[in-house]
Design a protein around this motif. Structure first.
Motif, PDB file in Angstrom:
ATOM      1  N   HIS A  31       0.820  -1.219   0.000  1.00  0.00           N
ATOM      2  CA  HIS A  31       0.000   0.000   0.000  1.00  0.00           C
ATOM      3  C   HIS A  31       0.848   1.261   0.000  1.00  0.00           C
ATOM      4  O   HIS A  31       0.345   2.354  -0.282  1.00  0.00           O
ATOM      5  N   TRP A  34       0.730   3.814  -2.759  1.00  0.00           N
ATOM      6  CA  TRP A  34      -0.329   4.813  -2.881  1.00  0.00           C
ATOM      7  C   TRP A  34      -0.215   5.903  -1.823  1.00  0.00           C
ATOM      8  O   TRP A  34      -1.020   6.826  -1.802  1.00  0.00           O
ATOM      9  N   ARG A 131      -8.341   3.660  -0.495  1.00  0.00           N
ATOM     10  CA  ARG A 131      -7.322   3.164  -1.424  1.00  0.00           C
ATOM     11  C   ARG A 131      -7.851   3.039  -2.842  1.00  0.00           C
ATOM     12  O   ARG A 131      -7.091   3.177  -3.804  1.00  0.00           O
ATOM     13  N   GLN A 135      -5.665   4.693  -5.799  1.00  0.00           N
ATOM     14  CA  GLN A 135      -5.250   3.903  -6.960  1.00  0.00           C
ATOM     15  C   GLN A 135      -5.828   4.476  -8.244  1.00  0.00           C
ATOM     16  O   GLN A 135      -5.152   4.518  -9.274  1.00  0.00           O
ATOM     17  N   HIS A 138      -3.845   7.410  -9.356  1.00  0.00           N
ATOM     18  CA  HIS A 138      -2.568   7.019  -9.946  1.00  0.00           C
ATOM     19  C   HIS A 138      -2.725   6.621 -11.401  1.00  0.00           C
ATOM     20  O   HIS A 138      -1.860   6.890 -12.224  1.00  0.00           O
TER      21      HIS A 138
END
Length: 399
Positions: A31, A34, A131, A135, A138
């Protein structure tokens, strides 16, 4: 291959063991890939927008070692064979094939999952957990000025706020009062409504942090109890991470260790213990529950009978309450009756809610009635990967 897994692999290799590191992601770091760093560390480059220095340094330690790595590979089951070895079932998504890994010891470093809780409308497109949003940011930059509603507080919320600001978005609504919120829209998020009225938004992010994910260790048969605050199972372990099964270890955030740096240090200890064969934890018998002391999870149960508890299977709170009233004895009875927790995520979001409902009805309820039994595969995999030797013959027979 997060910080705990990397540290465990390196420590075991330094102790003389042959090591294989298996991870679902395409690259190591867990993780931390991130995690949003301090603003003065931010690069000016486009996606990926940020990268943790700890993630970079931990992953770089693997370079130059003879540790085998299987990336893009999901472990779907761990099976002790009773003779001091384990057979681990895995699926290599990059090559679309199954794998069976035999090992003398297995270290489970599966970390955490986002802590999500039902709100009306959380099934709409445009709803994210922490998350999931990081993500998504990203992979693709959103339009400038995108409007977000934020549910939560604490460190997780600050991470999300920073990510939204970096990518040109704006937080125009924030609340922690999940029992008085609903999300509305025609197929996707259009507004969020609280007691003061509606607010038009483009996305909703729930950021309440994470809960432990020791599912693989539980599926393998490690003795466990209920983590009451999170309403999830947690195996019994020694300080060296040893479970009640010889050769099976649990490490890092999956074992409840807080922060990446502490998880890395825990990994160093557990990896060395796995390599030298630390004895298993003795079984814990007779866990006593004080009926006079209420046991309450972090969140109160939802109240709206129409709210979806399981977004994958479409199971509502009303259906679950009806099953309990009809005599469903434990969490596994409720699963069989309603199909809650039977979807792709294996109940990662929904089963803690069911356990919470049971706990609020009876705080002295025995743990075994609150613990779902994980069944392999704990990750969705193609059928041909589940039975690699027989799949071709079976497919021909079906055709």
């Amino acid at each position: 291959a997060g910080p705990a897994g990397i540290a465990s692999a390196l420590a075991a290799r330094n102790a003389g063991a042959r090591v294989m590191l298996v991870d679902e992601a395409p690259e190591p770091g867990g993780h931390l890939r991130w995690e949003v760093p301090d603003f003065d560390e931010l690069p000016l480059a486009p996606v990926p927008l940020w990268r943790s220095a700890l993630s970079e340094s931990a992953a770089s330690e693997l370079d130059g070692t003879d540790i085998d790595r299987l990336m893009n590979t999901a472990v779907w089951g761990i099976f002790p064979n009773g003779r001091g070895h384990f057979i681990t079932g895995a699926y290599d998504a990059a090559n679309d094939r199954g794998a069976r890994i035999s090992a003398r010891a297995v270290v489970v470093a599966t970390g955490t999952r986002d802590r999500a809780w039902p709100v009306r409308g959380w099934e709409l497109d445009g709803f994210f957990t922490e998350r999931q949003l990081l993500q998504s940011l990203h992979r693709e930059l959103p339009p400038l000025g995108k409007r977000y509603a934020l549910i939560g507080d604490g460190k997780a919320t600050e991470q999300v706020k920073a990510a939204i600001m970096i990518t040109g978005g704006q937080v125009i609504f924030q609340s922690v009062d999940i029992n008085h919120l609903r999300i509305e829209g025609d197929g996707r998020v259009e507004r969020i409504v609280d007691r003061s009225g509606p607010v038009d938004v483009d996305a909703v992010v729930m950021a309440f942090g994470q809960r432990i994910d020791p599912t693989l260790a539980v599926q393998a048969g490690a003795q466990h109890t209920l983590h009451v605050g999170e309403a999830v199972p947690t195996p019994f372990i020694t300080p060296d991470g040893a479970t009640t099964i010889p050769g099976l270890f649990l490490v890092g955030e999956a074992a409840g260790v807080q922060s990446a740096r502490w998880a890395y240090q825990h990994g160093e200890r557990v990896g060395a213990a796995a390599a030298r064969g630390v004895p298993a934890h003795e079984p814990v018998e007779g866990i006593w529950i004080d009926p006079e002391k209420p046991r309450r999870p972090f969140f109160p149960p939802p109240r709206d009978r129409a709210i979806l508890i399981d977004r994958e299977e479409g199971v509502t709170l009303g259906q679950i309450e009806d099953a309990i009233e009809a005599g469903a004895w434990d969490i596994n009875d409720i699963r069989r009756t309603t199909r809650v927790g039977m979807g792709e995520s294996q109940g990662a979001e929904s089963l803690p809610v069911v356990a919470t409902l049971l706990l609020w009805r009876d705080s002295s309820i025995a743990d075994e009635r609150l613990l779902a039994r994980p069944r392999p595969p704990v990750r969705p995999i193609p059928f041909h990967a589940f039975l690699p030797d027989q799949a071709e013959a079976l497919a021909n027979h079906i055709h």
